[in-house]
Design a protein around this motif. Structure first.
Motif, mmCIF file in Angstrom:
data_model
loop_
_atom_site.group_PDB
_atom_site.id
_atom_site.type_symbol
_atom_site.label_atom_id
_atom_site.label_comp_id
_atom_site.label_asym_id
_atom_site.label_seq_id
_atom_site.Cartn_x
_atom_site.Cartn_y
_atom_site.Cartn_z
ATOM 1 N N VAL A 243 0.839 -1.203 0.000
ATOM 2 C CA VAL A 243 0.000 0.000 0.000
ATOM 3 C C VAL A 243 0.875 1.255 0.000
ATOM 4 C CG1 VAL A 243 -1.625 1.337 1.391
ATOM 5 C CG2 VAL A 243 -1.979 -1.116 1.073
ATOM 6 N N ALA A 244 1.945 1.247 0.785
ATOM 7 C CA ALA A 244 2.841 2.405 0.824
ATOM 8 C C ALA A 244 3.479 2.651 -0.540
ATOM 9 C CB ALA A 244 3.915 2.196 1.894
ATOM 10 N N ILE A 245 3.856 1.576 -1.241
ATOM 11 C CA ILE A 245 4.462 1.733 -2.569
ATOM 12 C C ILE A 245 3.451 2.299 -3.557
ATOM 13 C CG2 ILE A 245 5.420 0.454 -4.516
ATOM 14 C CD1 ILE A 245 6.707 -1.441 -2.508
ATOM 15 N N LEU A 246 2.248 1.739 -3.568
ATOM 16 C CA LEU A 246 1.226 2.233 -4.497
ATOM 17 C C LEU A 246 0.857 3.685 -4.206
ATOM 18 C CD1 LEU A 246 -1.224 -0.781 -4.879
ATOM 19 C CD2 LEU A 246 0.654 -0.080 -6.363
ATOM 20 N N ARG A 247 0.733 4.023 -2.931
ATOM 21 C CA ARG A 247 0.382 5.408 -2.589
ATOM 22 C C ARG A 247 1.504 6.364 -2.991
ATOM 23 N NH1 ARG A 247 -3.846 7.865 0.211
ATOM 24 N NH2 ARG A 247 -3.435 10.092 0.056
ATOM 25 N N ARG A 248 2.758 5.950 -2.799
ATOM 26 C CA ARG A 248 3.884 6.804 -3.195
ATOM 27 C C ARG A 248 3.911 6.996 -4.702
ATOM 28 N NH1 ARG A 248 9.775 4.711 -1.699
ATOM 29 N NH2 ARG A 248 9.136 3.161 -3.231
ATOM 30 N N GLU A 249 3.681 5.921 -5.465
ATOM 31 C CA GLU A 249 3.677 6.045 -6.925
ATOM 32 C C GLU A 249 2.517 6.915 -7.388
ATOM 33 O OE1 GLU A 249 3.553 2.063 -8.320
ATOM 34 O OE2 GLU A 249 5.699 1.681 -7.958
ATOM 35 N N ASP A 251 1.086 9.410 -5.691
ATOM 36 C CA ASP A 251 1.421 10.803 -5.387
ATOM 37 C C ASP A 251 2.480 11.334 -6.344
ATOM 38 O OD1 ASP A 251 -0.374 10.690 -3.339
ATOM 39 O OD2 ASP A 251 1.126 10.350 -1.762
ATOM 40 N N ALA A 252 3.448 10.481 -6.704
ATOM 41 C CA ALA A 252 4.500 10.921 -7.629
ATOM 42 C C ALA A 252 3.919 11.233 -9.001
ATOM 43 C CB ALA A 252 5.590 9.845 -7.735
ATOM 44 N N ARG A 253 2.969 10.398 -9.465
ATOM 45 C CA ARG A 253 2.336 10.671 -10.757
ATOM 46 C C ARG A 253 1.533 11.967 -10.700
ATOM 47 N NH1 ARG A 253 1.290 5.035 -10.621
ATOM 48 N NH2 ARG A 253 -0.838 5.471 -9.872
ATOM 49 N N GLY A 254 0.846 12.207 -9.591
ATOM 50 C CA GLY A 254 0.081 13.442 -9.459
ATOM 51 C C GLY A 254 0.971 14.674 -9.491
ATOM 52 N N LEU A 255 2.107 14.611 -8.802
ATOM 53 C CA LEU A 255 3.039 15.741 -8.815
ATOM 54 C C LEU A 255 3.636 15.955 -10.202
ATOM 55 C CD1 LEU A 255 4.877 15.147 -5.410
ATOM 56 C CD2 LEU A 255 3.207 16.924 -5.942
ATOM 57 N N LEU A 257 2.209 15.214 -13.099
ATOM 58 C CA LEU A 257 1.173 15.819 -13.949
ATOM 59 C C LEU A 257 1.005 17.305 -13.630
ATOM 60 C CD1 LEU A 257 -1.544 13.002 -13.903
ATOM 61 C CD2 LEU A 257 -0.061 13.647 -15.810
ATOM 62 N N GLU A 258 1.038 17.650 -12.356
ATOM 63 C CA GLU A 258 0.907 19.056 -11.982
ATOM 64 C C GLU A 258 2.087 19.877 -12.506
ATOM 65 O OE1 GLU A 258 0.471 21.802 -7.925
ATOM 66 O OE2 GLU A 258 0.737 19.626 -7.799
ATOM 67 N N ARG A 259 3.289 19.309 -12.386
ATOM 68 C CA ARG A 259 4.471 20.006 -12.890
ATOM 69 C C ARG A 259 4.388 20.178 -14.400
ATOM 70 N NH1 ARG A 259 7.687 17.291 -10.319
ATOM 71 N NH2 ARG A 259 8.161 15.653 -11.832
ATOM 72 N N GLY A 260 3.882 19.159 -15.113
ATOM 73 C CA GLY A 260 3.734 19.276 -16.563
ATOM 74 C C GLY A 260 2.743 20.355 -16.956
#
Length: 279
Positions: A243-249, A251-255, A257-260
């Motif tokens: 769960v920690a790995i999936l949640r980290r991935e 959040d990383a994808r969300g950041l 996309l926001e940066r893009g």
């Protein structure tokens, strides 16, 4: 730091609250660090006063008795009140002792101190530090959860630890038999607070006793099971790591996309209005 449950407005006594009643995750300086910093400052200010007295003694041979008595009052006032107030105000809560222990004096809400706070601390410090050699400050600090001395209680300040260790990156690996599950698992509904607790457990698990590790992982897995779908048939700790790995991935994808999106909008945000000359 303990956090209140959802919808609760209760805060722990040692929490730092802003004007909007938001609890800040900051760490007060310990009693030992405060004592060490105070001793360093005490020695520095006493040496300054001794140096001023010696300077007047060797260079002020022409002073009469009245002028000498005035200097005997001015020099202690300068060393015990004016100098500490000026140093804390100019350095925004730092001094030589606080620099040595990695601390800073701040307001109870975490903001920078002002002239009033520095002056109150210096005036009270004459009694609790200089006249009693730190006895009152030591006793008051022992009875306070943030190791506040009497001057801090009256001024509404405390010593905040600013030199904290840099967190080490944590490397997690997904169990090979959960690769297929990870492609369809949904952890989006997992509350941020619970996600932080899981991440904290995963980081601290190697240092826990087997009994505490098993009990805490079981409790966290039971809480997280209501927000994860589907549930994999694995033990509690393996489930929490996944769960920690999936949640980290996620959040990383969300950041990313926001940066893009911000990068695509940057030319528009930085450009001048249509037809406006470049100057």
């Amino acid at each position: 730091m303990m956090q209140a449950g959802p919808g609760s407005t209760a805060h722990a006594e040692e929490d730092v609250l802003t004007g909007e009643a938001v609890a800040l995750d900051v760490k007060p300086a310990s009693y030992v660090l405060r004592a060490a910093g105070t001793i360093i400052d005490f020695i520095v200010y006493v040496l300054v006063m001794i140096g001023c007295l010696l300077l007047v003694t060797y260079t002020g041979a022409g002073l009469d008795d009245a002028q000498s008595r005035i200097l005997l009052i001015v020099i202690p006032v300068f060393g015990m009140v004016v100098l500490p107030t000026t140093v804390e105000l100019a350095t925004r809560g730092r001094s030589l002792g606080k620099l040595a222990v990695g601390a800073r004096i701040v307001r109870d809400d975490g903001g920078a101190i002002g002239f009033r706070h520095s002056l109150i601390r210096a005036l009270v410090g004459v009694i609790e530090i200089f006249l009693t050699f730190g006895g009152i400050a030591a006793l008051t600090g022992l009875l306070n959860s943030r190791s506040k001395r009497l001057g801090d209680l009256l001024a509404g300040t405390y010593s905040q630890l600013v030199r904290v260790p840099t967190p080490q990156p944590l490397t997690l690996y997904l169990a090979p038999h959960l690769t297929g599950w990870a492609q369809t698992a949904d952890v989006a509904r997992l509350p941020d607070r619970l996600s932080r607790r899981i991440a904290q457990f995963v980081r601290q698990a190697p240092g826990l006793t087997p009994a505490a590790r098993a009990g805490l992982s079981t409790e966290l897995a039971r809480e997280a099971a209501a927000y994860v779908s589907p549930l994999p048939p694995v033990d509690a700790e393996t489930f929490l790591v996944a769960v920690a790995i999936l949640r980290r991935e996620r959040d990383a994808r969300g950041l990313a996309l926001e940066r893009g999106r911000l990068e695509r909008l940057e030319p528009v945000l930085d450009a001048l209005p249509h037809g406006f000359p470049e100057r």
